[in-house]
Design an enzyme around this catalytic site. Structure first.
Site, PDB file in Angstrom:
ATOM      1  N   VAL A  18       0.847  -1.199   0.000  1.00 18.25           N
ATOM      2  CA  VAL A  18       0.000   0.000   0.000  1.00 18.25           C
ATOM      3  C   VAL A  18       0.884   1.251   0.000  1.00 18.25           C
ATOM      4  O   VAL A  18       0.642   2.192  -0.764  1.00 18.25           O
ATOM      5  CB  VAL A  18      -0.981   0.004   1.186  1.00 18.25           C
ATOM      6  CG1 VAL A  18      -1.666   1.357   1.345  1.00 18.25           C
ATOM      7  CG2 VAL A  18      -2.021  -1.101   1.010  1.00 18.25           C
ATOM      8  N   GLY A  21       2.360   1.706  -3.385  1.00 21.14           N
ATOM      9  CA  GLY A  21       1.350   2.172  -4.323  1.00 21.14           C
ATOM     10  C   GLY A  21       0.879   3.589  -4.075  1.00 21.14           C
ATOM     11  O   GLY A  21       0.606   4.341  -5.012  1.00 21.14           O
ATOM     12  N   GLU A  22       0.786   3.966  -2.824  1.00 17.52           N
ATOM     13  CA  GLU A  22       0.264   5.291  -2.474  1.00 17.52           C
ATOM     14  C   GLU A  22       1.299   6.403  -2.621  1.00 17.52           C
ATOM     15  O   GLU A  22       0.986   7.475  -3.114  1.00 17.52           O
ATOM     16  CB  GLU A  22      -0.281   5.281  -1.042  1.00 17.52           C
ATOM     17  CG  GLU A  22      -1.566   4.504  -0.869  1.00 17.52           C
ATOM     18  CD  GLU A  22      -2.762   5.157  -1.528  1.00 17.52           C
ATOM     19  OE1 GLU A  22      -2.779   6.392  -1.680  1.00 17.52           O
ATOM     20  OE2 GLU A  22      -3.695   4.432  -1.892  1.00 17.52           O
ATOM     21  N   SER A  23       2.506   6.179  -2.149  1.00 18.92           N
ATOM     22  CA  SER A  23       3.493   7.267  -2.119  1.00 18.92           C
ATOM     23  C   SER A  23       4.861   6.886  -2.664  1.00 18.92           C
ATOM     24  O   SER A  23       5.741   7.749  -2.731  1.00 18.92           O
ATOM     25  CB  SER A  23       3.684   7.756  -0.679  1.00 18.92           C
ATOM     26  OG  SER A  23       4.359   6.749   0.079  1.00 18.92           O
ATOM     27  N   TYR A  97      -7.306  -0.461  -8.509  1.00 18.72           N
ATOM     28  CA  TYR A  97      -6.387  -0.209  -7.395  1.00 18.72           C
ATOM     29  C   TYR A  97      -6.032  -1.498  -6.650  1.00 18.72           C
ATOM     30  O   TYR A  97      -4.840  -1.762  -6.409  1.00 18.72           O
ATOM     31  CB  TYR A  97      -6.959   0.844  -6.450  1.00 18.72           C
ATOM     32  CG  TYR A  97      -6.045   1.146  -5.277  1.00 18.72           C
ATOM     33  CD1 TYR A  97      -4.921   1.945  -5.435  1.00 18.72           C
ATOM     34  CD2 TYR A  97      -6.297   0.612  -4.028  1.00 18.72           C
ATOM     35  CE1 TYR A  97      -4.074   2.213  -4.371  1.00 18.72           C
ATOM     36  CE2 TYR A  97      -5.457   0.869  -2.956  1.00 18.72           C
ATOM     37  CZ  TYR A  97      -4.343   1.671  -3.133  1.00 18.72           C
ATOM     38  OH  TYR A  97      -3.507   1.925  -2.081  1.00 18.72           O
TER      39      TYR A  97
END
Length: 107
Positions: A18, A21-23, A97
């Site tokens: 996560v 994927g997010e940052s 996602y």
């Protein structure tokens, strides 16, 4: 990551995916929607749990809140990781996602 993931009852490898994927592990990442830090936590979440929004760039605070949010979504979705991830991303109803996160999830 390991401590906060385990504390929330999550697999650490999922949390790493996560974050990737997010940052992409950028501590000071800010999305166009205003989400902040490693796990891209929206400031309103900090307000809900009583943490100052400025703390979202604090590594432990960001990961703790992100894990708690993901855990709550996992509980709401009766353990369905795909639905919980889509909810976390704000894209419920789409598999894009979750599939993106699953592609980088290494157990």
């Amino acid at each position: 990551i390991h401590y906060e993931a385990k504390r929330a009852g999550l697999e650490p490898a999922l949390v790493v995916s996560v974050i990737r994927g997010e940052s992409n592990f950028r501590k000071y990442a800010i999305s166009s929607a205003g989400a902040r830090g490693y796990m891209q936590v929206m400031p309103f979440w900090a307000d809900i749990v009583g943490a100052p929004s400025g703390d979202l760039f604090n590594v432990r605070t960001n990961i703790r809140l992100g894990c708690a949010i993901l855990r709550s979504y996992l509980d709401k979705e009766n353990g369905d990781i795909s639905l919980a991830l889509a909810r976390y991303n704000g894209s419920r109803g789409s598999d894009v996602y979750p599939n993106y996160i699953f592609a980088s999830w290494i157990n």
